[in-house]
Design a protein around this motif. Structure first.
Motif, PDB file in Angstrom:
ATOM      1  N   ILE B 121      44.100 -22.266 -29.608  1.00 42.02           N
ATOM      2  CA  ILE B 121      42.519 -22.311 -29.528  1.00 42.02           C
ATOM      3  C   ILE B 121      42.229 -23.851 -29.530  1.00 42.02           C
ATOM      4  CG2 ILE B 121      40.411 -21.896 -30.806  1.00 42.02           C
ATOM      5  CD1 ILE B 121      41.733 -19.420 -31.930  1.00 42.02           C
ATOM      6  N   GLU B 122      42.724 -24.646 -30.303  1.00 42.49           N
ATOM      7  CA  GLU B 122      42.260 -26.094 -30.371  1.00 42.49           C
ATOM      8  C   GLU B 122      43.210 -26.942 -29.438  1.00 42.49           C
ATOM      9  OE1 GLU B 122      39.332 -27.381 -31.996  1.00 42.49           O
ATOM     10  OE2 GLU B 122      39.103 -25.215 -32.024  1.00 42.49           O
ATOM     11  N   GLU B 123      44.236 -26.898 -29.411  1.00 42.35           N
ATOM     12  CA  GLU B 123      45.095 -27.827 -28.521  1.00 42.35           C
ATOM     13  C   GLU B 123      45.088 -27.330 -27.206  1.00 42.35           C
ATOM     14  OE1 GLU B 123      45.267 -30.408 -30.208  1.00 42.35           O
ATOM     15  OE2 GLU B 123      45.119 -29.499 -31.988  1.00 42.35           O
ATOM     16  N   PHE B 124      45.244 -26.063 -26.736  1.00 44.28           N
ATOM     17  CA  PHE B 124      45.322 -25.723 -25.464  1.00 44.28           C
ATOM     18  C   PHE B 124      43.959 -24.844 -24.855  1.00 44.28           C
ATOM     19  CE2 PHE B 124      49.373 -25.675 -27.126  1.00 44.28           C
ATOM     20  CZ  PHE B 124      50.113 -26.412 -26.279  1.00 44.28           C
ATOM     21  N   ASN B 125      42.905 -25.155 -25.762  1.00 48.80           N
ATOM     22  CA  ASN B 125      41.596 -24.521 -25.416  1.00 48.80           C
ATOM     23  C   ASN B 125      41.671 -23.372 -24.904  1.00 48.80           C
ATOM     24  OD1 ASN B 125      39.088 -25.385 -25.139  1.00 48.80           O
ATOM     25  ND2 ASN B 125      39.168 -26.529 -23.201  1.00 48.80           N
ATOM     26  N   MET B 126      41.971 -22.354 -25.720  1.00 47.73           N
ATOM     27  CA  MET B 126      42.100 -20.866 -25.344  1.00 47.73           C
ATOM     28  C   MET B 126      41.035 -20.243 -26.022  1.00 47.73           C
ATOM     29  SD  MET B 126      46.208 -20.030 -25.132  1.00 47.73           S
ATOM     30  CE  MET B 126      46.043 -18.405 -25.037  1.00 47.73           C
ATOM     31  N   GLN B 127      40.554 -19.152 -25.520  1.00 46.89           N
ATOM     32  CA  GLN B 127      39.425 -18.434 -26.111  1.00 46.89           C
ATOM     33  C   GLN B 127      40.147 -17.910 -27.246  1.00 46.89           C
ATOM     34  OE1 GLN B 127      36.230 -17.476 -25.587  1.00 46.89           O
ATOM     35  NE2 GLN B 127      36.284 -19.580 -23.949  1.00 46.89           N
ATOM     36  N   ARG B 227      39.216 -29.181 -37.650  1.00 50.52           N
ATOM     37  CA  ARG B 227      40.213 -29.009 -38.472  1.00 50.52           C
ATOM     38  C   ARG B 227      39.522 -27.645 -39.042  1.00 50.52           C
ATOM     39  NH1 ARG B 227      38.561 -32.992 -42.878  1.00 50.52           N
ATOM     40  NH2 ARG B 227      37.383 -31.409 -43.675  1.00 50.52           N
ATOM     41  N   THR B 228      38.267 -27.434 -39.259  1.00 51.19           N
ATOM     42  CA  THR B 228      37.705 -26.374 -39.650  1.00 51.19           C
ATOM     43  C   THR B 228      38.302 -24.891 -39.006  1.00 51.19           C
ATOM     44  OG1 THR B 228      35.652 -27.456 -40.057  1.00 51.19           O
ATOM     45  CG2 THR B 228      35.617 -25.235 -40.215  1.00 51.19           C
ATOM     46  N   GLN B 229      38.513 -25.346 -37.358  1.00 52.89           N
ATOM     47  CA  GLN B 229      38.908 -23.810 -36.654  1.00 52.89           C
ATOM     48  C   GLN B 229      40.145 -23.530 -37.308  1.00 52.89           C
ATOM     49  OE1 GLN B 229      36.477 -22.462 -35.187  1.00 52.89           O
ATOM     50  NE2 GLN B 229      37.392 -22.818 -33.165  1.00 52.89           N
ATOM     51  N   TYR B 230      41.196 -24.858 -37.569  1.00 52.66           N
ATOM     52  CA  TYR B 230      42.492 -24.349 -38.048  1.00 52.66           C
ATOM     53  C   TYR B 230      42.269 -23.594 -39.405  1.00 52.66           C
ATOM     54  CZ  TYR B 230      45.331 -27.033 -34.859  1.00 52.66           C
ATOM     55  OH  TYR B 230      46.098 -27.458 -33.826  1.00 52.66           O
ATOM     56  N   VAL B 231      41.445 -23.972 -40.199  1.00 53.62           N
ATOM     57  CA  VAL B 231      41.090 -23.329 -41.816  1.00 53.62           C
ATOM     58  C   VAL B 231      40.772 -22.002 -41.321  1.00 53.62           C
ATOM     59  CG1 VAL B 231      39.700 -23.491 -43.438  1.00 53.62           C
ATOM     60  CG2 VAL B 231      40.367 -25.740 -42.904  1.00 53.62           C
TER      61      VAL B 231
END
Lengths: 518, 335
Positions: B121-127, B227-231
């Motif tokens: 989601i965060e590094e490859f910008n996927m939905q 960071r929050t998205q990872y959390v």
């Protein structure tokens, strides 16, 4: 107010996008306790410069020094940590949260058991009070307060992060005159605390009122840095657009005299007792061929509402509509287009352009809609129309295959105008066609409007800039608090001042009560 | 509209956004009362105890799903993570690995899938929908490669007690109407409490709500969005493996096909509980109520004689009703 050491010093900033040099060796110095205006036309590089300073864009060359320290920003958080806070035009807050939460977000007061909400809201209240928002309950949901207040909330937030530099990007474009004054009062207060303010606005009057120093950009290049008081307006305009602005002031005064008087006796469009509950009280209006009807009034006075009613974007619940001698009932934009009525929205970005389509597609959109999906416009025909309008309206760059979102605001507006002109309307309603665009493009659009009227089109011209309305219109409908309060023939006795006095001196409260009782 | 102005006059401050959650509570109570009046077995300690013990896993999954949905995202992989962690866990137990280590490994597997979703989601910008759809298929596939059999836990393991009969707090001698509590329910309650604290009492939690309001605004405010998205996705995946531990301990077996569609049950619970599917508004306690409403539908429909095949229709209608309610609330707000 001379400070020897700048708080922020950007030197030799260059930013390149594929194929475009957005900024080329630009300098900017911000001094503590000063309001600094960043001046330039659309596309001059103002936004890019701001984004360089806020860490949104990385710079290709140049240095940014904040408080004597060299800084490289890899993101907005870096810039914020360096004490740079930004309030954007479209207010970057979270509407789902409360006012207090927005002010304190990321800086909530914490106790042993996590966030202490009581203390957090108390802290928010003191910051809001500094912005003059003493009566605002921090528990209020953000989406219940006006944009003007949201902006002040955003500034309060900047105080929370203890910003040294406050960037205000077009903060006044959706505020009315009183709200602008409130904002300026706060800006002066913040400035006097020794914070450096960077102010971007298209309104020259506001720049001259609030700013101490200015930097002028043109085409991505640095032109000059100077104190505002040393810079006469005409010189400033010349420097911004690179050509003499006298032609601009000549628009209207000359052309209006040339417009034929009373082209026909019968109005092209005529409404009687036209109104819609909650948007505009019933009004009468006659629109003539070859004439420009200006709508003047403050934000929220019902200007846009009239435009939307005439176009069928909103349905009227009262009154009659006569067009070209026939009674018509306009219940949707599609019927309006069939009757050759066109409306260009004030909300260019959301309701106007379709960003991911090309200039060509955006221009032929409305024309195609009138033909229906089974009769596509032949490519040749489309090219002819598109080329014609790109040339006539001087759309730059003159590339029909470019995505419209990559054009500057002024050129997007020209494309929108072209879209409606392509439908060959008899009645053209223009809602804020010159908002947020630079002086050069503004002059071109104003001239186009006059030309269209001279060719026999009936135009309704809506603008929050009174001087523009006065310069272009043949007749002016004055609005206040959703009432039509006056209709003026725009002769030599009419000026901005007479309209302002008219609005100020006319009371509509008695009128409105009478009407509501019906 | 009438109601709104009336409540203003009395000074009663109920946020309109809380109405769907309150409605969920009311509907849950109504369902209980209806069941009691018609069938006489609902408002009883035994029924309530088993409702909680049998559905502790669903409560945990609903809480897990609340995190991504609050940001306007979704985690479709939770059901498949239940399957893979369950299959691996039981395999390890059969191989004689001690229960405590099995639990650690199961949670670690969940964390890996959560991390993977975060990276996508965060590094490859996927939905989030696509990213977790792919981790869902991946987890389900690996589970099937490991085994397609129904794996039974060995006797005398140190694991089953988590989902077992539990201790009887009120031992009702006459009929089987005891108030009992097992470890799974305690785990679920702890998960709910911790999630509540995270969402409402920490800056990370407020960032989650801010992302749900407007991600770009949250970024421009300098909040640690990435960071929050990872959390968020780590949390939902780890909670899914905890749900798996509770569930597998309860039934004593695992299979690669278990947990199919549970992600959607979790979404249903979250939506019924009043969290806006587009993010920004919602409560973790609402999701708990949503899970309970979802759980009580099964016994209620079966008592009504609704064929088991038609139960999903009831669930669907309920979701529809709640979404319409949310729409109305949003609409009233705009007016």
């Amino acid at each position: 107010m001379t400070k020897e050491e700048p708080l922020v010093s950007m030197k030799g900033i260059s930013i390149e996008f594929p194929g475009v040099k957005a900024l080329d060796n630009v300098d900017l110095r911000l001094f503590p306790g000063e309001v600094h205006a960043l001046m330039g036309e659309n596309g001059a590089g103002k936004s890019t410069m701001i984004k360089a300073l806020t860490g949104v864009y990385k710079i290709n060359a140049g240095t940014i020094t904040v408080n004597g320290q060299n800084r490289i920003f890899n993101g907005t958080a870096d810039a914020q940590n360096a004490g740079i806070a930004t309030v954007y035009q479209e207010v970057n807050l979270c509407t789902n949260l409360s006012v207090g939460e927005n002010v304190m977000l990321g800086h909530e007061v914490r106790g042993h058991l996590g966030i202490n909400w009581r203390k957090t809201h108390e802290a928010a209240k003191t910051y809001l009070a500094q912005m003059g928002l003493t009566d605002l309950d921090p528990h209020t949901p953000l989406n219940e307060i006006s944009i003007a207040m949201q902006q002040l909330v955003a500034i309060a937030r900047a105080m929370v992060i203890d910003a040294k530099v406050l960037i205000l990007d077009e903060p006044t474009s959706s505020l009315d005159a009183n709200e602008v004054q409130d904002l300026f009062q706060i800006m002066r207060k913040v400035r006097d605390r020794g914070i450096a303010i960077l102010f971007v606005s298209h309104f020259l009057d506001q720049v001259y009122e609030i700013a101490d120093r200015m930097t002028i950009l043109r085409n991505g290049k640095f032109v000059e840095e100077t104190m505002v008081k040393d810079m006469p307006r005409d010189v400033l305009i010349t420097k911004m657009i690179g050509k003499n602005a006298d032609e601009l002031s000549l628009i209207g005064t000359k052309s209006r005299k040339e417009t034929p008087q009373a082209a026909t006796d019968r109005p092209l469009a005529s409404v009687r007792g036209f109104g819609r509950k909650g948007s505009i009280y019933p009004f009468d209006m006659d629109l003539f061929k070859g004439k420009i009807m200006g709508l003047a009034g403050l934000l929220g006075s019902g200007r846009t509402e009239i435009g939307r009613l005439l176009f069928g974007a909103d349905k009227p619940d009262k009154g009659t509509y006569t067009f070209d001698g026939k009674k018509i009932s306009i219940d949707s934009p599609a019927t309006a287009l069939k009757n050759r009525i066109a409306y260009s929205t004030e909300n260019r970005r959301d309701e106007g352009i379709i960003g991911d389509l090309t200039v060509r597609e955006n221009i032929i959109l409305a024309l195609q809609a009138t033909r229906g999906m089974f009769r596509p416009i032949p490519r040749k025909e489309a090219d002819r129309i598109v080329d014609k309008y790109i040339k006539e309206l001087n759309v730059r760059p003159a590339d029909p295959d470019r995505l419209i979102k990559n054009l500057s605001g002024g050129n997007q507006q020209k494309v929108l105008l072209a879209r409606w002109l392509a439908t060959d309307p008899e009645l053209l309603i223009l809602d804020e066609p010159t908002r947020g665009i630079d002086i050069g493009a503004k002059a071109e659009i104003q001239q186009t409007v006059l030309d269209l009227a001279a060719q026999g089109m009936s135009v309704v011209f809506i603008s929050s800039e009174l001087d523009e309305v006065v310069r272009l219109s043949d007749q002016i409908t004055v609005l206040k608090d959703r009432h039509k309060i006056d209709l003026m023939d725009n002769d030599d006795t009419v000026s901005q001042q007479t309209i302002v006095e008219d609005i100020a001196n006319t009371s509509v409260s008695g009128q409105s009560q009478g009407k509501e009782e019906r | 509209m009438m109601k709104k102005s009336a409540s203003r006059q009395t000074g009663f401050r109920l946020s309109p956004r809380a109405i769907p959650t309150v409605a969920a509570v009311v509907i849950f109570l109504l369902m209980l009362i209806m069941g009691q009046v018609l069938f006489g077995t609902y408002i009883r300690l035994g029924f309530m105890s088993s409702l909680f013990m049998d559905h502790a896993y669903l409560v945990i999954l609903a809480v897990a799903m609340t995190f991504p949905i609050l940001t306007g995202g979704i985690d479709l992989s939770v059901g498949a993570i239940v399957a893979i962690t369950g299959v691996v866990g039981v395999k390890l137990m059969i191989a004689g690995v001690p229960a405590s280590l099995v639990i650690v490994i199961m949670i670690a597997i969940g964390a890996v899938f959560g991390l993977l979703a975060g990276v996508l989601i965060e590094e490859f910008n996927m939905q989030p929908f696509i990213a977790t759809l792919s981790t869902m298929f991946l987890a389900r596939g690996i589970a099937s490669i490991i085994s397609t059999d129904s794996l039974n836990m060995p006797q005398n393991n140190n694991f089953s007690w988590i989902g077992g009969e539990g201790l009887k707090i009120i031992d009702n001698p006459k009929i089987s109407n005891d108030l009992s509590l097992n470890f799974g329910v305690i785990v679920a309650l702890v998960v709910v409490a911790v999630s509540y604290v995270i969402l409402h009492k920490t800056r990370t939690g407020r960032t989650i709500y801010a992302i749900g309001g407007s991600r770009s605004s949250a970024e421009l405010m300098g909040l640690p969005v990435k960071r929050t998205q990872y959390v968020i996705y780590l949390t939902s995946a780890v909670l899914a493996s905890i749900a798996s531990i509770v569930y597998v301990a309860g039934i004593g077996s695992a299979k690669n096909t278990m947990g199919v569609g549970w992600e959607l049950d979790a979404v249903a619970a979250v939506v019924i509980g009043g969290t806006l599917i587009t993010g920004g508004y919602g409560y973790v306690l609402g999701s708990v109520i949503g899970a309970l409403v979802r759980s009580i539908i099964d016994p209620l429909t079966s008592d009504f004689g609704v064929p088991a095949e038609a139960v999903t229709i009831v669930v669907g209608l309920m979701i529809l009703a709640f979404v319409i309610l949310q729409r109305l609330v949003t609409f009233v707000r705009k007016e």
